[in-house]
Design a protein around this motif. Sequence first.
Motif, short mmCIF file in Angstrom:
data_model
loop_
_atom_site.label_atom_id
_atom_site.label_comp_id
_atom_site.label_asym_id
_atom_site.label_seq_id
_atom_site.Cartn_x
_atom_site.Cartn_y
_atom_site.Cartn_z
N VAL D 315 2.25 -2.00 -7.03
CA VAL D 315 1.64 -2.88 -6.16
C VAL D 315 2.14 -2.43 -4.75
CG1 VAL D 315 1.81 -5.51 -5.52
CG2 VAL D 315 1.36 -4.50 -7.84
N VAL D 316 3.36 -2.37 -4.67
CA VAL D 316 3.98 -2.43 -3.27
C VAL D 316 3.30 -0.98 -2.48
CG1 VAL D 316 6.05 -1.77 -1.84
CG2 VAL D 316 6.09 -3.53 -3.74
N ILE D 317 3.20 0.13 -3.30
CA ILE D 317 2.73 1.37 -2.95
C ILE D 317 1.35 1.17 -2.55
CG2 ILE D 317 2.14 3.77 -3.62
CD1 ILE D 317 4.74 3.99 -4.94
N GLY D 318 0.52 0.30 -3.42
CA GLY D 318 -0.78 0.29 -2.88
C GLY D 318 -1.16 -0.46 -1.77
N LEU D 319 -0.28 -1.58 -1.55
CA LEU D 319 -0.16 -2.28 -0.38
C LEU D 319 -0.13 -1.63 0.78
CD1 LEU D 319 0.05 -5.68 -0.15
CD2 LEU D 319 2.40 -5.25 0.41
N LEU D 320 0.93 -0.93 0.68
CA LEU D 320 1.45 -0.06 1.99
C LEU D 320 0.47 0.80 2.22
CD1 LEU D 320 5.10 0.35 1.64
CD2 LEU D 320 4.13 -1.27 3.02
N ALA D 321 -0.26 1.59 1.21
CA ALA D 321 -1.17 2.59 1.34
C ALA D 321 -2.27 1.96 2.16
CB ALA D 321 -1.64 3.04 0.10
N GLY D 322 -2.85 0.89 1.49
CA GLY D 322 -4.06 0.26 2.36
C GLY D 322 -3.79 -0.10 3.92
N ILE D 323 -2.43 -0.45 4.23
CA ILE D 323 -2.35 -0.81 5.38
C ILE D 323 -2.12 0.24 6.48
CG2 ILE D 323 -0.43 -2.06 7.11
CD1 ILE D 323 -0.20 -3.75 4.70
#
Lengths: 112, 112, 112, 437, 437, 437
Positions: D315-323
């Motif tokens: 979840v965190v990796i996906g979140l940061l990747a999107g940003i």
Amino acid sequence: MKMIVAILQPHRLDTVREALAGVGVHGMTVSEVQGYGRQGGHKEIYRGAEYEVHFVPKVKIEAAVSDDDEDRAVEAIQNAAQTGRIGDGKIFVLDISRAVRIRTGESGEDAL
Amino acid sequence: MKMIVAILQPHRLDTVREALAGVGVHGMTVSEVQGYGRQGGHKEIYRGAEYEVHFVPKVKIEAAVSDDDEDRAVEAIQNAAQTGRIGDGKIFVLDISRAVRIRTGESGEDAL
Amino acid sequence: MKMIVAILQPHRLDTVREALAGVGVHGMTVSEVQGYGRQGGHKEIYRGAEYEVHFVPKVKIEAAVSDDDEDRAVEAIQNAAQTGRIGDGKIFVLDISRAVRIRTGESGEDAL
Amino acid sequence: MRFSRLARGATAPIALITALTASGQAMAADELSGANTAWILTSTALVLFMTLPGLALFYGGLVRARNVLSVLMHCVAVACLASVAWLIIVYSLAFGDGGGMNAYIGGTGKAFLAGIGPDTLSGSIPETVFFMFQMTFAIITPALIVGAFPERMRFSGVLLFSLLWLILVYAPACHWVWGGGWLAEMGVMDFAGGIVVHTTAGVSALVLVMVLGPRRGFPREIRPPHSPGMTVTGACMLWVGWYGFNAGSALAADGAAGMAMVVTHISAAVASLVWAVIEWARFGKPSVIGIVTGTIAGLAAITPASGFVGPLGAVVIGLLAGIICQWFTGLIKQTLKIDDSLDVFAVHGVGGILGTLLAAVFAVESLGGQGLAEGVTMGGQFVTQVIGVVAVAVLSAVATWIIAKIVAVTVGLRVSEEEEIDGLDISAHGERGYDLT
Amino acid sequence: MRFSRLARGATAPIALITALTASGQAMAADELSGANTAWILTSTALVLFMTLPGLALFYGGLVRARNVLSVLMHCVAVACLASVAWLIIVYSLAFGDGGGMNAYIGGTGKAFLAGIGPDTLSGSIPETVFFMFQMTFAIITPALIVGAFPERMRFSGVLLFSLLWLILVYAPACHWVWGGGWLAEMGVMDFAGGIVVHTTAGVSALVLVMVLGPRRGFPREIRPPHSPGMTVTGACMLWVGWYGFNAGSALAADGAAGMAMVVTHISAAVASLVWAVIEWARFGKPSVIGIVTGTIAGLAAITPASGFVGPLGAVVIGLLAGIICQWFTGLIKQTLKIDDSLDVFAVHGVGGILGTLLAAVFAVESLGGQGLAEGVTMGGQFVTQVIGVVAVAVLSAVATWIIAKIVAVTVGLRVSEEEEIDGLDISAHGERGYDLT
Amino acid sequence: MRFSRLARGATAPIALITALTASGQAMAADELSGANTAWILTSTALVLFMTLPGLALFYGGLVRARNVLSVLMHCVAVACLASVAWLIIVYSLAFGDGGGMNAYIGGTGKAFLAGIGPDTLSGSIPETVFFMFQMTFAIITPALIVGAFPERMRFSGVLLFSLLWLILVYAPACHWVWGGGWLAEMGVMDFAGGIVVHTTAGVSALVLVMVLGPRRGFPREIRPPHSPGMTVTGACMLWVGWYGFNAGSALAADGAAGMAMVVTHISAAVASLVWAVIEWARFGKPSVIGIVTGTIAGLAAITPASGFVGPLGAVVIGLLAGIICQWFTGLIKQTLKIDDSLDVFAVHGVGGILGTLLAAVFAVESLGGQGLAEGVTMGGQFVTQVIGVVAVAVLSAVATWIIAKIVAVTVGLRVSEEEEIDGLDISAHGERGYDLT
Ligand SMILES: Nc1ncnc2c1ncn2[C@@H]1O[C@H](COP(=O)(O)OP(=O)(O)O)[C@@H](O)[C@H]1O
Ligand SMILES: Nc1ncnc2c1ncn2[C@@H]1O[C@H](COP(=O)(O)OP(=O)(O)O)[C@@H](O)[C@H]1O
Ligand SMILES: Nc1ncnc2c1ncn2[C@@H]1O[C@H](COP(=O)(O)OP(=O)(O)O)[C@@H](O)[C@H]1O
């Protein structure tokens, strides 16, 4: 009023649009067309079979202008569209006997 | 004979076709075109990059009519095409010096 | 000069192009258009729902010719385009008050 | 990939030895698992599917209609070229025994699959299967770079560049990390290619376009993607294929593969939503090009971490990747005015690097990960990850710059202005993308 | 799905217990099958492929060109949203232990995959794999509903609706039938989702559009599908992916999966031909849109029965699906003038219900089926099936109506007339589907 | 396929016996391998994917826009028809026990899968799975012929032709080679269908168009492919699916499958590059249609040899396929003026025949192959291969000619000139391929 019909190299369209705006012509209608002339088309080859393609992609613009604007508009188009390469296109001028703006019903030069 | 050229909002085409039939004009030729004018285009954004799209999709109809039909036809188009919104389009009328029906060779108003 | 506008059955385009070349007309501009007339369209059915398609695919050619070439060109088109079936199309002739070749600036008949 | 097996108390530690020694015996000693073989055969098909047609369509939809075929051509031709090069020498350089030089590059012992038959094993699967699975990675990596130079690069240049790049960049980088090279020895964690695939491709893309130059009229006259639907189709295929890319990297049909699939999917989903939401906030409208770009960013970011982290990490990796990846697309193209045309660096490079670094963090059990190797601390592993990324980035940048120069002076990098205006479909391949009449 | 294993003298009855008790021990007691895991990992990829890009293309080709991207966007966004919701809570509500409430809804014990690691088993496969496989079902079900409201529904409304729908409709329905809820206890047979997927989606589609209203100008001014080829492409992908949907629901790589694949394929083929033949007779021409619509009807209809019936059952089910679903498309759209735009109810809903009822009939051995559970009669099972369908249909209808009203008063259901005229691609997403210049 | 197992010291020789005797006992005697089953279930999905949508798109992109839907329709309808025919009788004729006639044709014992349940085995996999896997071959073979007659053949004629063809050509040819018929007895080597699939389809295509006649205006007025991108997409799907076609034909998840995948991929890659390079030399430009045509030629050529040869054989076969198949496209269409519209014979037929003959050469161990059967010489095997090809080619030619005549005098072969001008999409199916307004 005059209908200015110009056949152009597609990639000159934006330049021409700006040039026309420059001389106060703020409306036109554009169509994608296929041109045939000196420039000639090209050959495509699929699995060894040759296909002659006689037509070249061009854009056609139609701009209705007042009689006074005709010269300026034609000149603007010519300068903006010219690349010097065969296939630069043509400008044709035809007479308009009547013009109407659909939204308001205004007619004549007010409609442009 | 007159060539009536009208630029319309695409979604008014059917209404206009019916209106023309209503005044006895049963033939026309339609093209998809891109319009440029007061209405202005729109902006598209891909991955943060803005792309100005100056042109709006319109349809152009060309209907050749007899001189007597001109007024009725123009009026019919104007009423059917009008929405009152900027971008409703224009009607232009040009003179036709000659018309031929290819199938029969008939010419003049019989060709329409 | 004259602007010859002809609406044709798409599959006659090549024949017409050759016929025009035959009478010395080596330039034209072609557009894909939708035609409406006697021929009438067709019906499409998707999942039992009927869709009336009023328009038939046609091609429009626009060829600017000198006054002397008009008759020959019109005749050439008519013969080459004719199949005898409803929907063969029309030929319209309009006056051109001015023509310019963008590349060279030549105007009048030299521009064609 | 190998490393992962240790990190989670390898179900088949022999795999590591195999890779390190690459010795026939070691393999022979091992035993075939039909189940693992079935899954890796499938994964191989999935990863090939990512490039052909997945990536080809993803990229093809983003260019002008007059260049769509040239992009497809680049992807297909590079895939074919990479396959042949892989057989002839690249596989051996990546996974062969380099003897004294093994820390830096593999040997030529496996060139042309010498001595490898149907019955040769690599861990619990036939080496032929391992060879094919790895080949699909060697195919997609140079194909990713295609996104940097569309609409202007000479076809012969594309071929020469890709060939040299596979030998000078991919082979060593792959060997360092997965082939038992110095980074593997150091314990760098790259489950499915954050370093080997995405860092190499992303950095090389950036360097190459700096030499190549931007498209004519960039950025003012560039046209929007000609077929977003084609791009979405390709992105979806990439997503599906990525299951094979990451879960296949477990080299087994087990819970490790299952968890890798979970985190891969979750990261993709989160990044997609985040990307769309940010666009919505910034521009008032979320675009479909945007949401699938987020998908790819999320997939690239989770790739190196997919064997090590749990749902929370995903979840965190996906979140940061999107940003972060979205922010980088702006930085590179708008701010720095570098025409990495389809955002290879911003999306793949940045995503892959991000995930490689975060792998060290979210691998720890307290954060839901599968745990670091015996006695390794988060900090220590993080440093290792940084070293891995930097080393491979430097290799990629330097080698790419040299290769680009070589291509420039030999077959040439760029088409003529006229060819660029007419579009590469007609000028380079004599075809047109669409004839709907 | 579970039930099926019993019905045919389960090769892994433990699976049932697992699902019922969902107890860590029960799982631990069980043993990993690499082969089954390999097949379910593959099936998961196949089912994701059904939605992305399969369903997206199938639907995308059926709308006007100016709305194609919005349909793709709906499918992608709903898929991402469903994935995240599945992780956070929906999986737990569907398959978690509901304690005293277990007959009606699962618990929160598995929220965010709490306590589930790579080594946790569910039957003979890792629970992570079971989680992923089931997730792909939770993705496609709300995505199916997208076909009901294209060209006019507000994007924010699509998201909110889908999220609430997953929690209020999908989670309970899935729990009732597959999660050990009251319908499972009652012995309802739904091998791969005739009730859980197709009945819920179909009924909800119908109710939603009644609240939403028809497209502007429906039915007179509606345009034919803008790209039937795109629709055919999507339909073919759905067919291929459906192998994973149905044969994967055996949760094993065995003869049960094989027979499920056989009947799935046969039903699809028969329904396709029947649909085309009827069109030929009615309109003089068989259409490609028609034949692939028949394919989907045949696939939806066989889904609940695919683990229970034999070839004969498949032929009859396909035959009836081709006739009845086609008849319903006319009833709903032409006769009742309900704008279920892409026929979600007529094709999926009716197909799924049909197959659910016929499963009771063709499961009996004398009709070539795998047999009903010990001591159950055809009549008795049929009644159970009716109860299952009705109960879930009522749940879907009521909950959907409520959700639609909530969405209407909060973010809003419908775009403005002007946005509808311009098309959702430009008005909602700022993109255009095709720029071929 | 069977034969291959012997050739390489079969891991499951029982498979042969099974096929020969097709006796329940023999099967029962055998034991289920979950791993092999998982891989063949997957392969079945991959091969269906080859036809739907792979081949459909590959062909669809090559015709005029106004005929694209009719090509898709042909592929879908033929696939459905073949599936039903396969169940009813064709599978039994191909793989059933023909008793006294077994050398020439199978029996009717397996009609409608009589006596075959989930637990019936065929070698180490359920017979239902074997049935499905083989069905996908029976689907793609008549679908290949669709490429010969697009843009002019009557739809009813397409259906009738395909049905009769499956019974009169495919069933016997398949039985002769894979069903224990006389060619199998003679030891002909056809691992995945060079004879059964490509020779039959290629030769029949040629004969059929000779009866049908060329497209109106051929060759002068023929238009270039309307959507090369669609063709590339389909070609890529064919490539991916071909992994299942060839590696799946090992009927096991083992090193034989792995090596089959290796040689399949290498041949495709080499043939693609060769085709492009030749175009480059001949016309100054390599085309994307050309490179993917090379891909298909390379895949078709390696098919019969894929279980027998090694990397060296793959390279040579791919090389020759790229040269010879390209030469044949010119011979048939330009020189002989035969309108085999999409080059079914030149690409598939010639490729398949080439590979069948070369299999005998490159199967020998000294050339990196897996070795010929006990005591068979290269020369001897080559003669056997020639006999196999000639026998099946004659069968295909004669039967196709008869079937074509039957179709001509019954439902009719060809549409009217007006229908041909308007295009089959509108005239035969009442649809249009694209409406982008
Ligand atoms: N006689 C004509 N009538 C109408 N359009 C013409 C005519 N001649 C040329 N054109 C248009 O102008 C385009 C350019 O003409 P061409 O002869 O190729 O080059 P140039 O404009 O430099 O002389 C053509 O592609 C065609 O679209
Ligand atoms: N001078 C012109 N010549 C030709 N077409 C024009 C001209 N001005 C406008 N048009 C066409 O009419 C359309 C509508 O015009 P616009 O100025 O946008 O709104 P309105 O018709 O309400 O004034 C334009 O999109 C363009 O296609
Ligand atoms: N009055 C008209 N003005 C402009 N175009 C027309 C007119 N009438 C017909 N056409 C064009 O000519 C085409 C053929 O006309 P139609 O009446 O169908 O057959 P025919 O030409 O044989 O009389 C139409 O499809 C339309 O494109």
